[in-house]
Design an enzyme around this catalytic site. Structure first.
Site, PDB file in Angstrom:
ATOM      1  N   PRO A  10      -6.123  -3.193  -5.244  1.00 49.24           N
ATOM      2  CA  PRO A  10      -5.468  -4.059  -6.353  1.00 49.24           C
ATOM      3  C   PRO A  10      -4.133  -4.647  -5.949  1.00 49.24           C
ATOM      4  O   PRO A  10      -3.172  -3.889  -5.491  1.00 49.24           O
ATOM      5  CB  PRO A  10      -5.434  -3.261  -7.477  1.00 49.24           C
ATOM      6  CG  PRO A  10      -6.404  -2.163  -7.472  1.00 49.24           C
ATOM      7  CD  PRO A  10      -6.450  -1.837  -6.027  1.00 49.24           C
ATOM      8  N   ASN A  11      -3.803  -5.669  -6.320  1.00 47.21           N
ATOM      9  CA  ASN A  11      -2.702  -6.661  -6.388  1.00 47.21           C
ATOM     10  C   ASN A  11      -2.184  -7.019  -4.932  1.00 47.21           C
ATOM     11  O   ASN A  11      -1.328  -7.702  -4.719  1.00 47.21           O
ATOM     12  CB  ASN A  11      -1.397  -5.885  -7.033  1.00 47.21           C
ATOM     13  CG  ASN A  11      -1.778  -5.599  -8.590  1.00 47.21           C
ATOM     14  OD1 ASN A  11      -2.107  -6.604  -9.277  1.00 47.21           O
ATOM     15  ND2 ASN A  11      -1.624  -4.555  -9.285  1.00 47.21           N
ATOM     16  N   ARG A  18       4.705 -10.780  -4.722  1.00 46.55           N
ATOM     17  CA  ARG A  18       5.011  -9.648  -5.400  1.00 46.55           C
ATOM     18  C   ARG A  18       6.026  -8.600  -4.964  1.00 46.55           C
ATOM     19  O   ARG A  18       5.779  -8.245  -3.959  1.00 46.55           O
ATOM     20  CB  ARG A  18       3.630  -8.909  -5.552  1.00 46.55           C
ATOM     21  CG  ARG A  18       3.885  -7.731  -6.497  1.00 46.55           C
ATOM     22  CD  ARG A  18       2.646  -6.934  -6.785  1.00 46.55           C
ATOM     23  NE  ARG A  18       2.758  -5.820  -7.413  1.00 46.55           N
ATOM     24  CZ  ARG A  18       2.289  -4.497  -6.729  1.00 46.55           C
ATOM     25  NH1 ARG A  18       2.041  -4.524  -5.524  1.00 46.55           N
ATOM     26  NH2 ARG A  18       2.584  -3.398  -7.449  1.00 46.55           N
ATOM     27  N   TYR A  23       7.658  -4.913  -0.323  1.00 42.79           N
ATOM     28  CA  TYR A  23       6.300  -5.232   0.250  1.00 42.79           C
ATOM     29  C   TYR A  23       6.310  -6.282   1.392  1.00 42.79           C
ATOM     30  O   TYR A  23       5.528  -6.554   2.443  1.00 42.79           O
ATOM     31  CB  TYR A  23       5.163  -5.406  -0.874  1.00 42.79           C
ATOM     32  CG  TYR A  23       5.172  -4.639  -1.638  1.00 42.79           C
ATOM     33  CD1 TYR A  23       4.499  -3.179  -1.336  1.00 42.79           C
ATOM     34  CD2 TYR A  23       5.267  -4.661  -3.208  1.00 42.79           C
ATOM     35  CE1 TYR A  23       4.367  -2.321  -2.340  1.00 42.79           C
ATOM     36  CE2 TYR A  23       5.071  -3.894  -4.021  1.00 42.79           C
ATOM     37  CZ  TYR A  23       4.572  -2.494  -3.624  1.00 42.79           C
ATOM     38  OH  TYR A  23       4.254  -1.505  -4.621  1.00 42.79           O
ATOM     39  N   ASN A  74      -5.630   0.267   2.768  1.00 41.88           N
ATOM     40  CA  ASN A  74      -4.400   0.384   1.874  1.00 41.88           C
ATOM     41  C   ASN A  74      -5.145   0.207   0.302  1.00 41.88           C
ATOM     42  O   ASN A  74      -5.596  -0.883   0.001  1.00 41.88           O
ATOM     43  CB  ASN A  74      -3.756  -0.951   2.040  1.00 41.88           C
ATOM     44  CG  ASN A  74      -2.323  -1.007   1.076  1.00 41.88           C
ATOM     45  OD1 ASN A  74      -2.272  -0.189   0.251  1.00 41.88           O
ATOM     46  ND2 ASN A  74      -1.497  -1.388   1.708  1.00 41.88           N
ATOM     47  N   ALA A  77      -2.301   0.658  -5.937  1.00 45.11           N
ATOM     48  CA  ALA A  77      -2.254   1.789  -6.973  1.00 45.11           C
ATOM     49  C   ALA A  77      -3.276   2.889  -7.002  1.00 45.11           C
ATOM     50  O   ALA A  77      -3.142   4.022  -7.497  1.00 45.11           O
ATOM     51  CB  ALA A  77      -1.736   1.245  -8.169  1.00 45.11           C
ATOM     52  N   HIS A  80      -3.445   6.881  -6.085  1.00 40.59           N
ATOM     53  CA  HIS A  80      -2.635   7.868  -6.815  1.00 40.59           C
ATOM     54  C   HIS A  80      -3.675   8.511  -7.836  1.00 40.59           C
ATOM     55  O   HIS A  80      -3.216   9.660  -8.377  1.00 40.59           O
ATOM     56  CB  HIS A  80      -1.405   7.463  -7.505  1.00 40.59           C
ATOM     57  CG  HIS A  80      -0.629   6.576  -6.632  1.00 40.59           C
ATOM     58  ND1 HIS A  80       0.047   7.340  -5.512  1.00 40.59           N
ATOM     59  CD2 HIS A  80      -0.383   5.420  -6.530  1.00 40.59           C
ATOM     60  CE1 HIS A  80       0.677   6.343  -4.993  1.00 40.59           C
ATOM     61  NE2 HIS A  80       0.393   5.158  -5.323  1.00 40.59           N
ATOM     62  N   ASP A  87     -13.912  10.548  -3.179  1.00 35.90           N
ATOM     63  CA  ASP A  87     -15.424  10.925  -3.255  1.00 35.90           C
ATOM     64  C   ASP A  87     -16.162  10.132  -1.998  1.00 35.90           C
ATOM     65  O   ASP A  87     -16.794  10.661  -1.196  1.00 35.90           O
ATOM     66  CB  ASP A  87     -16.229  11.007  -4.460  1.00 35.90           C
ATOM     67  CG  ASP A  87     -15.584  12.128  -5.206  1.00 35.90           C
ATOM     68  OD1 ASP A  87     -14.550  12.873  -4.857  1.00 35.90           O
ATOM     69  OD2 ASP A  87     -15.913  12.368  -6.372  1.00 35.90           O
ATOM     70  N   GLU A  98      -5.437   5.911   6.367  1.00 34.83           N
ATOM     71  CA  GLU A  98      -4.816   5.412   5.101  1.00 34.83           C
ATOM     72  C   GLU A  98      -3.367   4.571   5.346  1.00 34.83           C
ATOM     73  O   GLU A  98      -2.652   5.076   6.154  1.00 34.83           O
ATOM     74  CB  GLU A  98      -4.381   6.504   4.267  1.00 34.83           C
ATOM     75  CG  GLU A  98      -3.691   6.089   3.029  1.00 34.83           C
ATOM     76  CD  GLU A  98      -3.218   7.470   2.094  1.00 34.83           C
ATOM     77  OE1 GLU A  98      -2.960   7.320   0.697  1.00 34.83           O
ATOM     78  OE2 GLU A  98      -3.195   8.398   2.590  1.00 34.83           O
ATOM     79  N   HIS A 100       0.011   2.191   3.993  1.00 33.78           N
ATOM     80  CA  HIS A 100       1.001   1.896   2.919  1.00 33.78           C
ATOM     81  C   HIS A 100       2.010   1.070   3.579  1.00 33.78           C
ATOM     82  O   HIS A 100       2.780   1.453   4.507  1.00 33.78           O
ATOM     83  CB  HIS A 100       1.314   2.847   1.835  1.00 33.78           C
ATOM     84  CG  HIS A 100       0.255   3.519   1.252  1.00 33.78           C
ATOM     85  ND1 HIS A 100      -0.360   2.835   0.127  1.00 33.78           N
ATOM     86  CD2 HIS A 100      -0.302   4.643   1.509  1.00 33.78           C
ATOM     87  CE1 HIS A 100      -1.428   3.870  -0.285  1.00 33.78           C
ATOM     88  NE2 HIS A 100      -1.219   4.770   0.539  1.00 33.78           N
ATOM     89  N   LEU A 101       2.320  -0.169   3.081  1.00 32.89           N
ATOM     90  CA  LEU A 101       3.531  -1.108   3.488  1.00 32.89           C
ATOM     91  C   LEU A 101       4.862  -0.299   3.260  1.00 32.89           C
ATOM     92  O   LEU A 101       5.517  -0.172   4.097  1.00 32.89           O
ATOM     93  CB  LEU A 101       3.290  -2.411   2.953  1.00 32.89           C
ATOM     94  CG  LEU A 101       2.363  -3.506   3.442  1.00 32.89           C
ATOM     95  CD1 LEU A 101       2.179  -4.480   2.363  1.00 32.89           C
ATOM     96  CD2 LEU A 101       2.292  -3.661   4.630  1.00 32.89           C
ATOM     97  N   SER A 102       4.922   0.100   2.116  1.00 31.33           N
ATOM     98  CA  SER A 102       6.184   0.842   1.708  1.00 31.33           C
ATOM     99  C   SER A 102       5.917   2.283   1.891  1.00 31.33           C
ATOM    100  O   SER A 102       4.726   2.942   2.050  1.00 31.33           O
ATOM    101  CB  SER A 102       6.588   0.681   0.318  1.00 31.33           C
ATOM    102  OG  SER A 102       5.736   1.150  -0.610  1.00 31.33           O
ATOM    103  N   ARG A 107       9.566   6.756  -3.211  1.00 31.26           N
ATOM    104  CA  ARG A 107       9.626   5.715  -4.452  1.00 31.26           C
ATOM    105  C   ARG A 107       9.280   6.539  -5.688  1.00 31.26           C
ATOM    106  O   ARG A 107       9.556   8.061  -5.775  1.00 31.26           O
ATOM    107  CB  ARG A 107       8.401   4.880  -4.201  1.00 31.26           C
ATOM    108  CG  ARG A 107       8.663   3.654  -3.060  1.00 31.26           C
ATOM    109  CD  ARG A 107       7.858   2.659  -3.091  1.00 31.26           C
ATOM    110  NE  ARG A 107       7.958   1.841  -4.117  1.00 31.26           N
ATOM    111  CZ  ARG A 107       7.104   1.124  -4.389  1.00 31.26           C
ATOM    112  NH1 ARG A 107       5.906   0.800  -3.674  1.00 31.26           N
ATOM    113  NH2 ARG A 107       6.989   0.170  -5.543  1.00 31.26           N
TER     114      ARG A 107
END
Length: 147
Positions: A10-11, A18, A23, A74, A77, A80, A87, A98, A100-102, A107
């Site tokens: 998402p996003n 954004r 990011y 990636n 959200a 989490h 699963d 996995e 993640h940019l940040s 954070r």
């Protein structure tokens, strides 16, 4: 043909617009292009799906079983709290990386827990767009597709 499924949660379709201070200014298309270029150097093919819907990502993982050799994800959200994605990935037989940019660990506290990490082969966080290229390199090494 060795196929790597690249999943974007998402996003991520808003990358470049954004919160660029977190990011970066690169778009999702930029990251996919970089991953695809890196993959080509290893004889890998990237298949990409971005969705703002957990179920669609779960279906993509199910569809990758027996068809794709690895997954780079990636989850945004969903990282989490998306136990259904956890699963589905646990039922995938190939490497799962996995990305993640940040750095979620640097954070807000709610970002410190990943439900993806326990079923991932490895995680690359906090390196911006470089993380996608490194994920492809890791997949190539794990699959024995190195140069």
């Amino acid at each position: 043909m060795t196929v790597v499924l690249l999943l974007s949660g998402p996003n991520l379709n808003l990358l470049g617009q954004r919160q660029p201070e977190i990011y970066g200014r690169q778009t999702l298309e930029d990251h996919v292009a970089a991953a695809s270029e890196a993959a080509g150097g290893f004889g890998l093919t990237i298949e990409h799906l971005q969705s703002n819907y957990e179920g669609e990502l779960v279906e993509a993982v199910h569809g990758a079983r027996g068809r794709c050799d690895a997954i780079i994800i990636n989850a945004g959200a969903l990282t989490h709290y998306a136990w259904s994605l956890h699963d589905a990935l646990a039922a995938f037989d190939g490497p799962v990386i996995e990305v993640h940019l940040s750095n979620p660990n640097a954070r807000e506290p709610w970002r410190h827990t990943s439900v993806i990490s326990p079923v991932a082969t490895g995680s690359i966080v906090g390196l911006g767009g470089l993380g996608y290229r490194l994920a492809v390199e890791a997949v190539a090494a794990l699959l024995g597709s190195g140069r």
